[in-house]
Design a protein around this motif. Sequence first.
Motif, PDB file in Angstrom:
ATOM      1  N   VAL A   1      -3.983   4.085  -7.805  1.00 56.68           N
ATOM      2  CA  VAL A   1      -4.340   3.076  -6.811  1.00 56.68           C
ATOM      3  C   VAL A   1      -5.796   2.681  -7.008  1.00 56.68           C
ATOM      4  O   VAL A   1      -6.677   3.534  -7.077  1.00 56.68           O
ATOM      5  CB  VAL A   1      -4.119   3.606  -5.373  1.00 56.68           C
ATOM      6  CG1 VAL A   1      -4.614   2.604  -4.343  1.00 56.68           C
ATOM      7  CG2 VAL A   1      -2.656   3.939  -5.138  1.00 56.68           C
TER       8      VAL A   1
ATOM      9  N   GLU B   1       1.464   6.610  -6.914  1.00 59.43           N
ATOM     10  CA  GLU B   1       0.341   7.458  -7.307  1.00 59.43           C
ATOM     11  C   GLU B   1       0.689   8.933  -7.103  1.00 59.43           C
ATOM     12  O   GLU B   1       0.411   9.769  -7.972  1.00 59.43           O
ATOM     13  CB  GLU B   1      -0.914   7.088  -6.522  1.00 59.43           C
ATOM     14  CG  GLU B   1      -2.147   7.863  -6.977  1.00 59.43           C
ATOM     15  CD  GLU B   1      -3.411   7.373  -6.304  1.00 59.43           C
ATOM     16  OE1 GLU B   1      -4.369   7.059  -7.029  1.00 59.43           O
ATOM     17  OE2 GLU B   1      -3.442   7.305  -5.056  1.00 59.43           O
TER      18      GLU B   1
ATOM     19  N   LYS C   1      -9.096   1.064  -5.508  1.00 59.22           N
ATOM     20  CA  LYS C   1      -9.666   0.908  -4.174  1.00 59.22           C
ATOM     21  C   LYS C   1     -10.326  -0.464  -4.049  1.00 59.22           C
ATOM     22  O   LYS C   1     -11.530  -0.609  -4.050  1.00 59.22           O
ATOM     23  CB  LYS C   1     -10.697   2.015  -3.899  1.00 59.22           C
ATOM     24  CG  LYS C   1     -10.184   3.417  -4.134  1.00 59.22           C
ATOM     25  CD  LYS C   1      -9.113   3.779  -3.145  1.00 59.22           C
ATOM     26  CE  LYS C   1      -8.692   5.216  -3.377  1.00 59.22           C
ATOM     27  NZ  LYS C   1      -7.486   5.591  -2.765  1.00 59.22           N
TER      28      LYS C   1
ATOM     29  N   ARG D   1       0.831  -1.212   0.000  1.00 56.62           N
ATOM     30  CA  ARG D   1       0.000   0.000   0.000  1.00 56.62           C
ATOM     31  C   ARG D   1       0.866   1.262   0.000  1.00 56.62           C
ATOM     32  O   ARG D   1       0.607   2.211  -0.741  1.00 56.62           O
ATOM     33  CB  ARG D   1      -0.935   0.002   1.208  1.00 56.62           C
ATOM     34  CG  ARG D   1      -1.852   1.224   1.243  1.00 56.62           C
ATOM     35  CD  ARG D   1      -2.779   1.209   2.451  1.00 56.62           C
ATOM     36  NE  ARG D   1      -3.721   0.120   2.334  1.00 56.62           N
ATOM     37  CZ  ARG D   1      -3.878  -0.833   3.262  1.00 56.62           C
ATOM     38  NH1 ARG D   1      -3.179  -0.817   4.366  1.00 56.62           N
ATOM     39  NH2 ARG D   1      -4.754  -1.792   3.088  1.00 56.62           N
ATOM     40  N   SER D   2       1.921   1.284   0.826  1.00 57.46           N
ATOM     41  CA  SER D   2       2.779   2.475   0.899  1.00 57.46           C
ATOM     42  C   SER D   2       3.475   2.734  -0.438  1.00 57.46           C
ATOM     43  O   SER D   2       3.615   3.883  -0.861  1.00 57.46           O
ATOM     44  CB  SER D   2       3.802   2.328   2.020  1.00 57.46           C
ATOM     45  OG  SER D   2       4.618   1.188   1.812  1.00 57.46           O
TER      46      SER D   2
ATOM     47  N   ARG E   1       0.819   4.122  -2.889  1.00 53.43           N
ATOM     48  CA  ARG E   1       0.529   5.543  -2.622  1.00 53.43           C
ATOM     49  C   ARG E   1       1.647   6.442  -3.144  1.00 53.43           C
ATOM     50  O   ARG E   1       1.400   7.507  -3.688  1.00 53.43           O
ATOM     51  CB  ARG E   1       0.318   5.760  -1.130  1.00 53.43           C
ATOM     52  CG  ARG E   1      -1.002   5.222  -0.641  1.00 53.43           C
ATOM     53  CD  ARG E   1      -1.175   5.485   0.834  1.00 53.43           C
ATOM     54  NE  ARG E   1      -2.417   4.912   1.306  1.00 53.43           N
ATOM     55  CZ  ARG E   1      -2.603   4.479   2.534  1.00 53.43           C
ATOM     56  NH1 ARG E   1      -1.623   4.546   3.425  1.00 53.43           N
ATOM     57  NH2 ARG E   1      -3.762   3.976   2.904  1.00 53.43           N
ATOM     58  N   HIS E   2       2.897   5.994  -2.959  1.00 48.86           N
ATOM     59  CA  HIS E   2       4.029   6.776  -3.457  1.00 48.86           C
ATOM     60  C   HIS E   2       3.994   6.858  -4.984  1.00 48.86           C
ATOM     61  O   HIS E   2       4.173   7.941  -5.557  1.00 48.86           O
ATOM     62  CB  HIS E   2       5.352   6.161  -2.980  1.00 48.86           C
ATOM     63  CG  HIS E   2       6.551   6.847  -3.538  1.00 48.86           C
ATOM     64  ND1 HIS E   2       6.971   8.084  -3.089  1.00 48.86           N
ATOM     65  CD2 HIS E   2       7.402   6.498  -4.526  1.00 48.86           C
ATOM     66  CE1 HIS E   2       8.035   8.460  -3.777  1.00 48.86           C
ATOM     67  NE2 HIS E   2       8.310   7.507  -4.643  1.00 48.86           N
TER      68      HIS E   2
END
Length: 100
Positions: free
Chosen positions: A72, A65, A74, A58-59, A62-63
Amino acid sequence: MRPCPEWCRRSGLPSRIKLNQLFYQHKLNPPADLIESASFLVILAFMRQNPAVGFVARSVARHLEAEGFAKVLKIKVPIELPPVCPIMMRGRIRPPRPHS
């Protein structure tokens, strides 16, 4: 889609096994045309060269994106995986630790 080397078609990584199980739980066949790598750089390069979806932490997602490299999705993926550790070559100088 560009052909990829055999090493990225392995089917034994923990994430691949757990993702396949998730597909089967929903009575779906997992995709057959995929690559797998623990390297988010390999995944990013493949996604940029092909119409593809990548599975990353996830991290990392997010980076990517935030930098405009990916979007990302959902989608909840209820999979727990162990942390990935960096690999360092013997005899190499360690990079400095970031200041917290």
